[in-house]
Design an enzyme around this catalytic site. Sequence first.
Site, PDB file in Angstrom:
ATOM      1  N   SER A 118       0.817  -1.216   0.000  1.00 24.97           N
ATOM      2  CA  SER A 118       0.000   0.000   0.000  1.00 24.97           C
ATOM      3  C   SER A 118       0.854   1.270   0.000  1.00 24.97           C
ATOM      4  O   SER A 118       0.345   2.354  -0.272  1.00 24.97           O
ATOM      5  CB  SER A 118      -0.939   0.016   1.209  1.00 24.97           C
ATOM      6  OG  SER A 118      -1.814  -1.073   1.147  1.00 24.97           O
ATOM      7  N   GLY A 172      -4.358  -2.162  -0.581  1.00 26.49           N
ATOM      8  CA  GLY A 172      -3.607  -1.880  -1.801  1.00 26.49           C
ATOM      9  C   GLY A 172      -3.314  -0.406  -1.955  1.00 26.49           C
ATOM     10  O   GLY A 172      -3.896   0.425  -1.256  1.00 26.49           O
ATOM     11  N   CYS A 201      -9.111  -2.009   4.287  1.00 23.95           N
ATOM     12  CA  CYS A 201      -8.471  -0.784   3.780  1.00 23.95           C
ATOM     13  C   CYS A 201      -8.895  -0.462   2.345  1.00 23.95           C
ATOM     14  O   CYS A 201      -9.998  -0.004   2.147  1.00 23.95           O
ATOM     15  CB  CYS A 201      -6.967  -0.861   3.958  1.00 23.95           C
ATOM     16  SG  CYS A 201      -6.285   0.791   4.239  1.00 23.95           S
ATOM     17  N   LEU A 202      -8.060  -0.743   1.336  1.00 20.19           N
ATOM     18  CA  LEU A 202      -8.532  -0.514  -0.039  1.00 20.19           C
ATOM     19  C   LEU A 202      -9.806  -1.338  -0.257  1.00 20.19           C
ATOM     20  O   LEU A 202     -10.724  -0.892  -0.952  1.00 20.19           O
ATOM     21  CB  LEU A 202      -7.460  -0.910  -1.062  1.00 20.19           C
ATOM     22  CG  LEU A 202      -7.840  -0.634  -2.519  1.00 20.19           C
ATOM     23  CD1 LEU A 202      -7.616   0.830  -2.880  1.00 20.19           C
ATOM     24  CD2 LEU A 202      -7.060  -1.515  -3.484  1.00 20.19           C
ATOM     25  N   ASN A 222      -3.069   2.642   7.624  1.00 15.36           N
ATOM     26  CA  ASN A 222      -2.210   3.169   6.570  1.00 15.36           C
ATOM     27  C   ASN A 222      -3.062   3.495   5.369  1.00 15.36           C
ATOM     28  O   ASN A 222      -3.207   2.687   4.457  1.00 15.36           O
ATOM     29  CB  ASN A 222      -1.143   2.132   6.183  1.00 15.36           C
ATOM     30  CG  ASN A 222      -0.451   2.502   4.891  1.00 15.36           C
ATOM     31  OD1 ASN A 222      -0.410   3.681   4.531  1.00 15.36           O
ATOM     32  ND2 ASN A 222       0.086   1.524   4.187  1.00 15.36           N
ATOM     33  N   GLY A 281      -4.691   6.907   2.729  1.00 15.35           N
ATOM     34  CA  GLY A 281      -4.747   8.323   2.352  1.00 15.35           C
ATOM     35  C   GLY A 281      -6.104   8.717   1.808  1.00 15.35           C
ATOM     36  O   GLY A 281      -6.393   9.902   1.653  1.00 15.35           O
ATOM     37  N   PHE A 282      -6.927   7.712   1.498  1.00 16.40           N
ATOM     38  CA  PHE A 282      -8.279   7.964   0.996  1.00 16.40           C
ATOM     39  C   PHE A 282      -9.273   7.468   2.042  1.00 16.40           C
ATOM     40  O   PHE A 282      -8.902   6.711   2.950  1.00 16.40           O
ATOM     41  CB  PHE A 282      -8.508   7.217  -0.329  1.00 16.40           C
ATOM     42  CG  PHE A 282      -7.690   7.784  -1.470  1.00 16.40           C
ATOM     43  CD1 PHE A 282      -8.238   8.708  -2.349  1.00 16.40           C
ATOM     44  CD2 PHE A 282      -6.364   7.404  -1.643  1.00 16.40           C
ATOM     45  CE1 PHE A 282      -7.475   9.232  -3.400  1.00 16.40           C
ATOM     46  CE2 PHE A 282      -5.600   7.924  -2.679  1.00 16.40           C
ATOM     47  CZ  PHE A 282      -6.157   8.841  -3.558  1.00 16.40           C
ATOM     48  N   HIS A 317      -6.522  -1.838   9.814  1.00 15.60           N
ATOM     49  CA  HIS A 317      -5.937  -3.159   9.533  1.00 15.60           C
ATOM     50  C   HIS A 317      -6.096  -4.117  10.712  1.00 15.60           C
ATOM     51  O   HIS A 317      -5.261  -4.119  11.614  1.00 15.60           O
ATOM     52  CB  HIS A 317      -4.449  -3.009   9.201  1.00 15.60           C
ATOM     53  CG  HIS A 317      -4.219  -2.401   7.859  1.00 15.60           C
ATOM     54  ND1 HIS A 317      -4.148  -3.144   6.706  1.00 15.60           N
ATOM     55  CD2 HIS A 317      -4.092  -1.112   7.480  1.00 15.60           C
ATOM     56  CE1 HIS A 317      -3.972  -2.348   5.673  1.00 15.60           C
ATOM     57  NE2 HIS A 317      -3.936  -1.105   6.111  1.00 15.60           N
ATOM     58  N   GLU A 371      -5.418  -7.098  10.772  1.00 19.20           N
ATOM     59  CA  GLU A 371      -4.279  -8.029  10.769  1.00 19.20           C
ATOM     60  C   GLU A 371      -3.031  -7.366  11.350  1.00 19.20           C
ATOM     61  O   GLU A 371      -2.021  -8.062  11.556  1.00 19.20           O
ATOM     62  CB  GLU A 371      -4.020  -8.547   9.351  1.00 19.20           C
ATOM     63  CG  GLU A 371      -3.163  -7.670   8.438  1.00 19.20           C
ATOM     64  CD  GLU A 371      -3.837  -6.389   7.965  1.00 19.20           C
ATOM     65  OE1 GLU A 371      -4.990  -6.141   8.345  1.00 19.20           O
ATOM     66  OE2 GLU A 371      -3.201  -5.616   7.234  1.00 19.20           O
TER      67      GLU A 371
HETATM   68  N1  LIG Z   1      -3.613   0.323   3.023  1.00 16.43           N
HETATM   69  C1  LIG Z   1      -4.489   0.508   2.038  1.00 16.43           C
HETATM   70  O1  LIG Z   1      -5.130  -0.413   1.555  1.00 16.43           O
HETATM   71  C2  LIG Z   1      -4.594   1.899   1.488  1.00 16.43           C
HETATM   72  C3  LIG Z   1      -5.785   2.135   0.600  1.00 16.43           C
HETATM   73  C4  LIG Z   1      -5.635   3.351  -0.296  1.00 16.43           C
HETATM   74  N2  LIG Z   1      -4.529   3.198  -1.179  1.00 16.43           N
HETATM   75  C5  LIG Z   1      -5.471   4.590   0.559  1.00 16.43           C
HETATM   76  O2  LIG Z   1      -4.394   5.133   0.655  1.00 16.43           O
HETATM   77  O3  LIG Z   1      -6.413   5.026   1.164  1.00 16.43           O
END
Ligand SMILES: NC(=O)CC[C@H](N)C(=O)O
Length: 360
Positions: free
Chosen positions: A46, A218, A246-247, A288, A290-291, A330, A332
């Site tokens: 990611s 991701g 996350c993603l 982690n 950013g969106f 996360h 995990e």
């Molecule tokens: N860790 C992730 O899956 C990040 C998801 C997406 N790329 C974001 O930055 O928000």
Amino acid sequence: MKQVKLVLEDGTEIQGESFGAFTSAAGEVVFSTAMTGYPENLTDPSFAGQILVLTYPMVGNYGVPGEDLYESISKIFESDQIHIAGLVVNYYSEEHSHWNAAKSLGDWLKEYNIPGIFGVDTRMLTKKLREKGAMLGKIVAEQDIPFHDPNQDNLVAQVSQPGVQHYGSGKNKIVLVDCGTKTNIIRCFLERDVELIRVPWDYDFTQIDYDGLFLSNGPGDPKMCETTIAHLQTALQQDKPIFGICLGNQLMSLAAGGDTFKLKYGHRSHNQPVLLTGTKRSFITSQNHGFAVDTATLPDEWTMLFENLNDGTCEGIRHKTKPFFSTQFHPEAAGGPEDTEYLFDEFLTAVEKYKAAQPK
Ligand SMILES: NC(=O)CC[C@H](N)C(=O)O
């Protein structure tokens, strides 16, 4: 020591010293306030395209572990390579010492041709990124290079592994859509009696006869994953359990008809508090991203599952009647607290319940 500089798109230039590869690299500059876990962070797909600033002042002192394998995946790392574009630290500890260290952080960065810069006032830099938001930046060695916005690229297509891979032989058949999965997600599943089928981000998983579907984390802008979203829309028509991280949470929302947006500077740390909606239970989570999902755009059949207690943003969603849920954080961990790992159990309980309800 060779000199390098960190240049930000707002004109800021910070001189520092080189460690890792002596080369230039451009990307999006983001910060993490995690105090440990650089082997995990640097290999988390990611982070692809990002220049990572660590606020913890001393970095490198426990070195980098060796490459032990567990079921063909790394025991320790989150993928089989470094994914960050560059690393920014305050004090780089040249001398490392730890029982499982195999090499230094600098040597490891060199292996993957990734530049590091130290001697940077990372807390000043973080304050700047918090005020102005995440910025494009570059680490410049001898050769100047242009800025590059990784969020314009389909990073998921770059990090998702080609080909279908199988792990484990447990009783529940789970398809893992690999948009850049962290290996600890695979480890968490393998500890729970599953057969895992890992497919690339653009694979038509709707053709597989699975018991449960998992959407991985991701890099980059979730809206780049149009193919995954289209397949997911088909899966949402059925009743088989779906879990995303996350993603995966962002893709679930987009497939459901909701929207995502870019946060000013994201959440990257091991101590993000989230509230389980409808309760007074909070959890400390590893994050982690950013969106984020725009909760107001979620269709009526969906609701917010967790809320970030720092800024009120969406930390997860769930379908009101079907067994579909996802988290922005996360569960995990790796690194970070394991308090929400129970969500893997909740997902697998939903899978068993679904299976039990099927006609024999
Ligand atoms: N860790 C992730 O899956 C990040 C998801 C997406 N790329 C974001 O930055 O928000």
